[in-house]
Scaffold this active site. Structure first.
Site, mmCIF file in Angstrom:
data_model
loop_
_atom_site.group_PDB
_atom_site.id
_atom_site.type_symbol
_atom_site.label_atom_id
_atom_site.label_comp_id
_atom_site.label_asym_id
_atom_site.label_seq_id
_atom_site.Cartn_x
_atom_site.Cartn_y
_atom_site.Cartn_z
ATOM 1 N N ARG A 228 18.477 60.959 39.913
ATOM 2 C CA ARG A 228 18.214 62.207 39.036
ATOM 3 C C ARG A 228 17.961 61.878 37.656
ATOM 4 O O ARG A 228 18.460 60.620 37.318
ATOM 5 C CB ARG A 228 19.530 63.225 38.617
ATOM 6 C CG ARG A 228 20.171 64.165 39.753
ATOM 7 C CD ARG A 228 18.975 65.327 40.202
ATOM 8 N NE ARG A 228 19.397 66.170 40.875
ATOM 9 C CZ ARG A 228 18.769 66.228 42.554
ATOM 10 N NH1 ARG A 228 17.907 65.149 42.705
ATOM 11 N NH2 ARG A 228 19.093 66.928 43.408
ATOM 12 N N HIS A 276 9.279 63.508 42.189
ATOM 13 C CA HIS A 276 10.478 63.847 43.067
ATOM 14 C C HIS A 276 10.403 64.118 44.452
ATOM 15 O O HIS A 276 10.415 65.293 44.790
ATOM 16 C CB HIS A 276 11.074 65.240 42.186
ATOM 17 C CG HIS A 276 12.571 65.267 42.229
ATOM 18 N ND1 HIS A 276 13.238 65.590 41.590
ATOM 19 C CD2 HIS A 276 13.135 65.089 43.585
ATOM 20 C CE1 HIS A 276 14.684 65.804 42.123
ATOM 21 N NE2 HIS A 276 14.607 65.334 43.448
HETATM 22 P P1 NAP Z 1 26.888 61.724 48.624
HETATM 23 O O1 NAP Z 1 26.578 61.564 49.923
HETATM 24 O O2 NAP Z 1 27.639 62.641 47.646
HETATM 25 O O3 NAP Z 1 27.044 60.262 47.825
HETATM 26 C C1 NAP Z 1 27.332 59.958 46.383
HETATM 27 C C2 NAP Z 1 27.567 58.703 46.313
HETATM 28 O O4 NAP Z 1 28.122 58.440 44.877
HETATM 29 C C3 NAP Z 1 29.254 58.532 47.007
HETATM 30 O O5 NAP Z 1 29.359 57.060 47.238
HETATM 31 C C4 NAP Z 1 30.389 58.633 45.545
HETATM 32 O O6 NAP Z 1 31.479 57.900 46.065
HETATM 33 C C5 NAP Z 1 29.445 58.070 44.780
HETATM 34 N N1 NAP Z 1 29.949 58.400 43.028
HETATM 35 C C6 NAP Z 1 29.904 59.651 42.822
HETATM 36 N N2 NAP Z 1 30.473 59.623 41.643
HETATM 37 C C7 NAP Z 1 30.622 58.371 41.309
HETATM 38 C C8 NAP Z 1 31.163 57.649 40.140
HETATM 39 N N3 NAP Z 1 31.582 58.299 38.954
HETATM 40 N N4 NAP Z 1 31.299 56.352 40.105
HETATM 41 C C9 NAP Z 1 30.905 55.648 41.143
HETATM 42 N N5 NAP Z 1 30.383 56.316 42.367
HETATM 43 C C10 NAP Z 1 30.512 57.682 42.404
HETATM 44 O O7 NAP Z 1 25.215 61.934 48.208
HETATM 45 P P2 NAP Z 1 23.858 61.649 48.841
HETATM 46 O O8 NAP Z 1 23.587 62.624 49.817
HETATM 47 O O9 NAP Z 1 23.892 60.446 49.351
HETATM 48 O O10 NAP Z 1 22.972 61.862 47.448
HETATM 49 C C11 NAP Z 1 22.935 61.162 46.367
HETATM 50 C C12 NAP Z 1 21.910 61.721 45.397
HETATM 51 O O11 NAP Z 1 20.654 61.481 45.632
HETATM 52 C C13 NAP Z 1 22.317 63.411 45.259
HETATM 53 O O12 NAP Z 1 23.082 63.704 44.446
HETATM 54 C C14 NAP Z 1 20.924 63.703 44.725
HETATM 55 O O13 NAP Z 1 20.943 63.879 43.312
HETATM 56 C C15 NAP Z 1 19.925 62.486 45.015
HETATM 57 N N6 NAP Z 1 18.647 62.794 45.969
HETATM 58 C C16 NAP Z 1 17.370 62.582 45.473
HETATM 59 C C17 NAP Z 1 16.497 62.842 46.073
HETATM 60 C C18 NAP Z 1 14.977 62.642 45.745
HETATM 61 O O14 NAP Z 1 14.004 63.073 46.340
HETATM 62 N N7 NAP Z 1 14.899 61.794 44.794
HETATM 63 C C19 NAP Z 1 16.513 63.395 47.389
HETATM 64 C C20 NAP Z 1 17.919 63.559 47.861
HETATM 65 C C21 NAP Z 1 18.894 63.389 47.121
HETATM 66 P P3 NAP Z 1 32.521 58.295 47.046
HETATM 67 O O15 NAP Z 1 32.048 57.667 48.469
HETATM 68 O O16 NAP Z 1 33.614 57.353 46.825
HETATM 69 O O17 NAP Z 1 32.835 59.686 46.977
#
Ligand code: NAP
Length: 313
Positions: A228, A276
């Site tokens: 983000r 994006h």
């Molecule tokens: P997810 O499965 O919820 O993974 C989030 C990861 O971040 C988890 O490993 C979590 O730790 C870690 N985390 C959260 N808060 C933290 C903190 N304060 N300190 C350290 N680690 C932290 O999410 P995802 O599905 O992989 O997606 C990740 C992000 O990618 C989304 O939130 C979105 O913003 C972005 N995204 C972007 C696009 C694009 O087109 N650019 C597309 C899709 C998604 P734990 O494993 O310990 O819970």
């Protein structure tokens, strides 16, 4: 079963047909201002507060993307918009992991194989060979080791790069060194040649990509932000690029999207921008996953992709 749908740009027709095909008893309608008719489920992306405020009887609110930061922000401003007991669900993978892997791998290989420098030499008419980077020293850190981050980390490790990941809880991923929690952030960052950001945007992670963090990376490191725009302190990136602390950055996301005309990122040669698109929602796969989750909720089975509203992701 009544499903109400809101998306600012996606046409509703494929969703009406697609959800009916997957859940024959379901009737999906586009939400329009003034519609407070009952609904069992809501499928939303950037919904107006009015759509959800005061709505009773919802059995699930589905976000039509992986990140729920905008929805969480609205919920913080309007805490009564969604009752505590309504599960908030997000899309997990549904075709996004493969796209994210491709995007990040392309960016990493471009930097690792020094392609930007070769493109520059071509423009100068110069036939010149550069030293190959030492792969063992080209350490890549993936911040956020969730659904997407883990797949990205595994792929990079499978290509022979030394890979670390950082998350809240420790992970056990073959060939990937796991770091967890704020106290291990400095160790995670130290020695990184590439930082890939795949964290969710939460109050704890907003602005995490700042000058202090950049200073902990190797001099001449690369930053790939695919999570983000709110994670990045834009002025700090420009300053770190000017100092050579950061060699180049690939940004798929920006604080303000579309990036406003005149923004310095447009004309900073060592910043690569994409609008994006690193991993987009594929409606057919999203519908498969939402239909499966509705079946689970109806059967009293815990759904997948449940958002922890206290943690914000
Ligand atoms: P997810 O499965 O919820 O993974 C989030 C990861 O971040 C988890 O490993 C979590 O730790 C870690 N985390 C959260 N808060 C933290 C903190 N304060 N300190 C350290 N680690 C932290 O999410 P995802 O599905 O992989 O997606 C990740 C992000 O990618 C989304 O939130 C979105 O913003 C972005 N995204 C972007 C696009 C694009 O087109 N650019 C597309 C899709 C998604 P734990 O494993 O310990 O819970």
């Amino acid at each position: 079963m009544e499903i109400v749908f809101y998306h600012p740009s996606e046409p509703v027709e494929p969703w009406i047909a697609g959800m009916h095909k997957r859940l024959p008893g379901a009737h999906l309608r586009a939400w329009l201002p003034g519609d407070s008719l009952p609904a069992d489920y809501a499928l939303v992306w950037h919904p107006p507060v009015e759509m959800l405020a005061g709505r009773r009887g919802l059995k699930g609110l589905f976000a039509l993307g992986a990140g729920v930061d905008a929805l969480m922000q609205t919920l913080r401003l309007h805490p009564r918009m969604l009752a505590e007991n309504v599960p908030l669900l997000r899309l997990e993978d549904t075709g996004m992991a493969e796209q994210m892997v491709e995007y990040v791998l392309a960016a990493v290989l471009r930097y690792y194989r020094r392609l930007d420098e070769y493109y520059l030499y071509q423009r100068q008419g110069s036939w010149r060979e550069l030293a190959l980077n030492d792969k063992r020293g080209f350490i890549i850190g993936v911040a956020g080791a969730g659904v997407l981050g883990q797949k990205v980390a595994c792929t990079l490790a499978g290509r022979g790069f030394p890979v670390r990941c950082w998350s809240l809880s420790r992970k056990s991923i073959p060939q990937v060194a796991s770091f967890a929690g704020d106290e291990q952030l400095p160790d995670f960052l130290s020695g990184l040649q590439v930082l890939v950001n795949l964290l969710p945007n939460t109050p704890r992670t907003e602005g995490i990509l700042d000058g202090e963090l950049f200073a902990r990376l190797n001099r001449g490191a690369f930053v790939i932000n695919v999570a983000r725009g709110a994670h990045l302190v834009e002025a700090d990136l420009l300053a770190a690029l000017a100092r050579g602390q950061i060699a180049a950055a690939t940004l798929d996301v920006c604080r303000e999207e579309p990036l406003p005309p005149g923004h310095p990122f447009w004309r900073t040669p060592r910043i690569t921008l994409t609008p994006h698109i690193a991993a987009v929602t594929i409606p057919s796969l999203a519908m498969d996953s939402i239909a499966e989750n509705i079946r689970r909720i109806e059967a009293g089975v815990p759904p997948l992709g449940l958002v922890d509203r206290a943690q914000g992701y």
